[in-house]
Design a protein around this motif. Structure first.
Motif, mmCIF file in Angstrom:
data_model
loop_
_atom_site.group_PDB
_atom_site.id
_atom_site.type_symbol
_atom_site.label_atom_id
_atom_site.label_comp_id
_atom_site.label_asym_id
_atom_site.label_seq_id
_atom_site.Cartn_x
_atom_site.Cartn_y
_atom_site.Cartn_z
ATOM 1 N N GLU A 95 0.840 -1.194 0.000
ATOM 2 C CA GLU A 95 0.000 0.000 0.000
ATOM 3 C C GLU A 95 0.875 1.244 0.000
ATOM 4 O OE1 GLU A 95 -2.644 -0.061 3.342
ATOM 5 O OE2 GLU A 95 -4.196 -1.083 2.201
ATOM 6 N N TRP A 96 0.443 2.240 -0.782
ATOM 7 C CA TRP A 96 1.133 3.521 -0.869
ATOM 8 C C TRP A 96 0.105 4.619 -0.607
ATOM 9 C CZ3 TRP A 96 6.370 3.482 -2.378
ATOM 10 C CH2 TRP A 96 6.850 2.265 -2.871
ATOM 11 N N ALA A 97 0.541 5.687 0.052
ATOM 12 C CA ALA A 97 -0.341 6.828 0.309
ATOM 13 C C ALA A 97 0.359 8.105 -0.148
ATOM 14 C CB ALA A 97 -0.689 6.919 1.793
ATOM 15 N N ILE A 98 -0.417 9.104 -0.464
ATOM 16 C CA ILE A 98 0.121 10.380 -0.941
ATOM 17 C C ILE A 98 0.900 11.076 0.172
ATOM 18 C CG2 ILE A 98 -1.915 11.762 -0.326
ATOM 19 C CD1 ILE A 98 -0.164 12.201 -3.654
ATOM 20 N N ASP A 99 1.981 11.720 -0.207
ATOM 21 C CA ASP A 99 2.707 12.620 0.692
ATOM 22 C C ASP A 99 2.283 14.025 0.255
ATOM 23 O OD1 ASP A 99 4.420 14.314 1.987
ATOM 24 O OD2 ASP A 99 6.228 13.152 1.565
ATOM 25 N N PRO A 100 1.252 14.609 0.912
ATOM 26 C CA PRO A 100 0.684 15.859 0.416
ATOM 27 C C PRO A 100 1.646 17.043 0.449
ATOM 28 C CG PRO A 100 -0.328 15.242 2.512
ATOM 29 C CD PRO A 100 0.570 14.110 2.109
ATOM 30 N N SER A 101 2.630 17.014 1.341
ATOM 31 C CA SER A 101 3.555 18.148 1.404
ATOM 32 C C SER A 101 4.590 18.116 0.289
ATOM 33 C CB SER A 101 4.240 18.207 2.775
ATOM 34 O OG SER A 101 4.989 17.036 2.991
ATOM 35 N N HIS A 102 4.662 17.002 -0.447
ATOM 36 C CA HIS A 102 5.584 16.895 -1.582
ATOM 37 C C HIS A 102 4.837 16.542 -2.868
ATOM 38 C CE1 HIS A 102 8.328 16.212 1.902
ATOM 39 N NE2 HIS A 102 8.970 17.172 1.252
ATOM 40 N N SER A 103 3.563 16.907 -2.930
ATOM 41 C CA SER A 103 2.736 16.617 -4.107
ATOM 42 C C SER A 103 1.886 17.837 -4.427
ATOM 43 C CB SER A 103 1.807 15.424 -3.827
ATOM 44 O OG SER A 103 2.558 14.267 -3.506
ATOM 45 N N GLU A 104 1.490 17.958 -5.686
ATOM 46 C CA GLU A 104 0.565 19.024 -6.070
ATOM 47 C C GLU A 104 -0.279 18.562 -7.243
ATOM 48 O OE1 GLU A 104 3.199 22.330 -6.897
ATOM 49 O OE2 GLU A 104 3.278 21.817 -9.009
ATOM 50 N N VAL A 105 -1.513 19.044 -7.256
ATOM 51 C CA VAL A 105 -2.463 18.712 -8.315
ATOM 52 C C VAL A 105 -2.947 20.022 -8.906
ATOM 53 C CG1 VAL A 105 -4.662 17.620 -8.862
ATOM 54 C CG2 VAL A 105 -3.152 16.589 -7.140
ATOM 55 N N GLN A 106 -2.675 20.205 -10.199
ATOM 56 C CA GLN A 106 -3.067 21.468 -10.820
ATOM 57 C C GLN A 106 -3.800 21.238 -12.141
ATOM 58 O OE1 GLN A 106 0.725 23.049 -13.312
ATOM 59 N NE2 GLN A 106 0.904 23.357 -11.118
ATOM 60 N N PHE A 107 -4.504 22.270 -12.553
ATOM 61 C CA PHE A 107 -5.165 22.258 -13.851
ATOM 62 C C PHE A 107 -4.883 23.592 -14.523
ATOM 63 C CE2 PHE A 107 -8.158 23.684 -10.640
ATOM 64 C CZ PHE A 107 -8.718 24.832 -11.190
ATOM 65 N N LYS A 108 -4.886 23.567 -15.847
ATOM 66 C CA LYS A 108 -4.623 24.776 -16.622
ATOM 67 C C LYS A 108 -5.717 24.924 -17.665
ATOM 68 C CE LYS A 108 0.402 24.590 -16.120
ATOM 69 N NZ LYS A 108 0.667 25.892 -15.536
ATOM 70 N N VAL A 109 -6.174 26.171 -17.838
ATOM 71 C CA VAL A 109 -7.231 26.443 -18.806
ATOM 72 C C VAL A 109 -6.923 27.766 -19.493
ATOM 73 C CG1 VAL A 109 -8.703 27.553 -17.073
ATOM 74 C CG2 VAL A 109 -9.749 26.590 -19.127
ATOM 75 N N LYS A 110 -7.217 27.833 -20.779
ATOM 76 C CA LYS A 110 -7.003 29.071 -21.526
ATOM 77 C C LYS A 110 -8.083 30.087 -21.170
ATOM 78 C CE LYS A 110 -3.615 28.478 -24.614
ATOM 79 N NZ LYS A 110 -2.426 29.320 -24.602
#
Length: 183
Positions: A6-21
């Motif tokens: 099992e693996w879990a996210i390390d939120p302090s070393h991860s980022e989720v982004q989106f880009k839109v024009k």
């Protein structure tokens, strides 16, 4: 006996982004500040991925503009009050060296669609605290209209204000949790 990891996210070393024009001339970047990712693999590497479950809190959207963030959370876009989370469930992870293709089901506003994402595997290391960590860069594109995010406006000159195509980019660091023994 097989042991799953099992693996879990390390939120302090991860980022989720989106880009839109915006106005089709510049790109606006937004982030989900609150998210979770659970991964289960057949072994300590990612050759056999059994489970990928990602969620993000819609209320955590941040585009560095409070008025825009409030609009994105409204019924015009994500409708956070009714649909507080978006969810991605991996259905197929096919690795080829350090590159992988990830297929899965993305649910936004109660609408689920299949999505294909590209994954770049950064490797596995043991950090100074003895934790085993794995790194990934995930990218892809979706059509927001396919998920019911249809709001738009047109300028006097006929320019679309917000593009349909949304680019997804995530930097993910996972922390090895436990090995589950399947008898």
């Amino acid at each position: 006996m097989m042991a799953n990891t099992e693996w879990a996210i390390d939120p302090s070393h991860s980022e989720v982004q989106f880009k839109v024009k915006h106005l089709m001339i510049t790109t606006v970047t937004g982030y989900f500040k609150t998210f979770d990712l659970q991964v289960e693999t057949e072994s300590d590497d990612f050759a056999g991925v059994k489970k990928i479950e990602f969620t993000a809190a819609v209320d955590s959207i941040n585009t560095n503009n409070q008025q825009r963030d409030t609009h994105l959370k409204s019924a015009d876009f994500f409708n956070a009050e009714v649909y507080p989370q978006l969810r991605f469930t991996g259905t197929n992870y096919k690795a080829n060296g350090d590159e992988a293709n990830l297929q899965g089901d993305l649910t936004i506003r109660g609408v689920t669609r299949p999505v294909a994402l590209s994954v770049e595997f950064g490797g596995i290391v043991v950090d100074p605290y003895g934790q085993t960590k794995a790194g990934f860069t995930v990218s892809g594109k979706i059509s927001r209209k396919e998920f019911g995010l249809t709001w738009n406006a047109v300028t006097e000159a006929g320019q679309v204000v917000v593009s349909d195509e949304i680019k997804i980019h995530a930097e993910v660091q996972l922390v090895k949790q436990t090995e589950l023994v399947n008898a």
